[in-house]
Design an enzyme around this catalytic site. Structure first.
Site, PDB file in Angstrom:
ATOM      1  N   ASP A  14       0.951  -0.968   0.093  1.00 60.20           N
ATOM      2  CA  ASP A  14      -0.097  -0.014   0.061  1.00 60.20           C
ATOM      3  C   ASP A  14       0.838   1.224   0.233  1.00 60.20           C
ATOM      4  OD1 ASP A  14      -2.615   1.390   0.454  1.00 60.20           O
ATOM      5  OD2 ASP A  14      -1.534   2.084   2.110  1.00 60.20           O
TER       6      ASP A  14
ATOM      7  N   ASP B 196      -2.952   1.341   7.131  1.00 61.82           N
ATOM      8  CA  ASP B 196      -2.296   0.946   5.835  1.00 61.82           C
ATOM      9  C   ASP B 196      -2.116  -0.630   5.835  1.00 61.82           C
ATOM     10  OD1 ASP B 196      -2.223   3.845   5.511  1.00 61.82           O
ATOM     11  OD2 ASP B 196      -0.388   4.156   6.411  1.00 61.82           O
TER      12      ASP B 196
ATOM     13  N   GLU C 100      -0.886  -1.431  -6.128  1.00 60.93           N
ATOM     14  CA  GLU C 100      -2.082  -0.958  -6.748  1.00 60.93           C
ATOM     15  C   GLU C 100      -1.740  -0.113  -8.236  1.00 60.93           C
ATOM     16  OE1 GLU C 100      -3.977   2.091  -3.654  1.00 60.93           O
ATOM     17  OE2 GLU C 100      -1.800   1.479  -2.953  1.00 60.93           O
TER      18      GLU C 100
END
Ligand SMILES: [Zn+2]
Length: 393
Positions: free
Chosen positions: A184, A350, A269
């Site tokens: 992340d 997170d 991501e």
């Protein structure tokens, strides 16, 4: 496996002059071709690489642009190829519309293919040059390799670099690992891993940034009339900036090598430029090009070593979804750093997001690339819920 080896070099005055001239011509050709393609595009026409190549031949025959024929033609052709790539990326929705190269701000570089350089006995000589480049071989090229492409560049701090793209036979896949990790991109930390580990920005980043801000303020104070001092202030700011990017690249190299060695599968991501611009605070946290550097390093190292990098869309509520039970919270304001789900699990914001990213990535890789996992609803069944290992509270 293709691999780039980058070195500093110290040009003679004649070489520096030839290269500066070449950089100028590369920029000129790129901009002329971009203007021609843009003009055609407004008429709903497409101009391809071959058409721009024919234009280049014609430009060299005009009185005004005859100087383009004085430098090696290969870097000019390569500039047209780079423009072609930029347009392909634009049409493929992977990038914004190509922009003109500015004399002051754009990277100064020229790319030479095999017909435009000679590499013999460890000496590299470029077209239009009598002497080989004085390269500082800070690490040896692997035995027996020779470059297929050579890129020469000068950074804003005035340093010269040459990058040699070589087929490197020494890069071999590592033996398979079983671990998988989700990553992340955080606000307080550079990265948070699904293992719970938090990775900070390089140690000196904050102090260097303060120095850069100061150098930039000093530059801004210099008036246009004060040429010499202004140039000096600009060089100083460029040196500080170069140090920041060098340190960050080192940091990212160490980090990506470690992640690729330790994990068979790495899920990140898919932060496209588009999305980053929309999310300003995120864009600032990922500061400049760090994220795209990070991703491309991960991807090429994964290819070298037989690992897998999966990029997942960030459309799913990675922060609001409980990675233990699959429940989605209604809201999760940015200031909330830890929270406890109704199921009793306390999450670090997170780390929880990284776990969800990992789960989605593993689901996607099981289903086959391009398949999006189902959206999870409170209390509902979802792919994520089944795939996520339950963590005891
Ligand atoms: Zn829960």
């Amino acid at each position: 496996m293709k691999r780039a080896f980058k070195y500093r070099f110290y040009p003679t005055d004649a070489q520096a002059a030839e290269l500066s001239r070449t950089f100028g011509c590369v920029r000129k050709v790129y901009n002329l071709a971009l203007a021609a393609r843009t003009e055609a595009w407004t008429r709903q026409e497409r101009v391809n690489y071959n058409a721009t190549s024919a234009m280049l031949t014609a430009w060299k025959k005009t009185e005004e642009l005859a100087y383009l024929a004085e430098v090696s033609s290969v870097p000019l052709q390569q500039a047209l190829r780079h423009l072609q790539t930029a347009f392909s990326n634009f049409f493929g929705k992977r990038a914004k519309y190509p922009r003109f190269k500015s004399r002051k701000k754009s990277r100064k570089s020229a790319e030479y293919t095999t017909s435009a350089f000679r590499f013999r006995d460890g000496k590299l000589t470029l077209a239009k040059m009598a002497e080989p480049l004085d390269i500082v071989w800070s690490r040896p090229l692997p035995e027996g390799v020779s470059p297929s492409t050579v890129t020469v560049s000068q950074d804003a701090a005035g340093r010269w670099h040459v990058s040699l793209l070589c087929e490197d036979p020494s890069v071999k896949p590592l033996s398979a690992a079983s671990a998988a990790v989700g990553i992340d991109v955080g606000l307080d930390h550079l990265l948070t891993l699904s293992t719970g580990e938090k990775i900070a920005n390089p140690r000196h980043e904050r102090r260097d940034r303060a120095r850069l801000a100061k150098a930039q303020r000093q530059l801004a104070r210099k008036t246009r009339g004060d040429g010499a001092n202004r140039a000096k202030a600009r060089r100083k700011a460029a040196r500080v900036y170069a140090r920041i990017t060098d340190r960050r690249r080192d940091h990212l190299h160490r980090l990506t090598t470690r992640l690729v060695r330790e994990n068979q599968t790495i899920v990140i991501e898919d932060l496209t430029v588009r999305n980053m611009v929309k999310n300003r605070s995120l864009a600032r946290a990922i500061s400049d090009a760090a994220w795209s550097d990070f991703r491309s390093m991960l991807e090429y190292k994964a290819r070298w070593y037989g690992r897998e990098v999966i990029a997942v869309d960030r459309w799913f509520p990675s922060s609001r979804l409980c990675s233990a039970c699959g429940t989605v919270q209604d809201r999760m304001p940015l200031h909330v750093r830890t929270w406890t789900c109704d199921c009793g699990t306390t999450h670090d914001r997170d780390v929880n997001a990284a776990k969800n990213i990992l789960a989605v990535g593993l689901t996607a890789s099981v289903c086959g690339a391009g398949v999006r996992p189902q959206r999870s609803t409170p209390g509902g069944q979802s792919a994520m819920k089944q795939k996520t290992p339950r963590r005891e509270p």
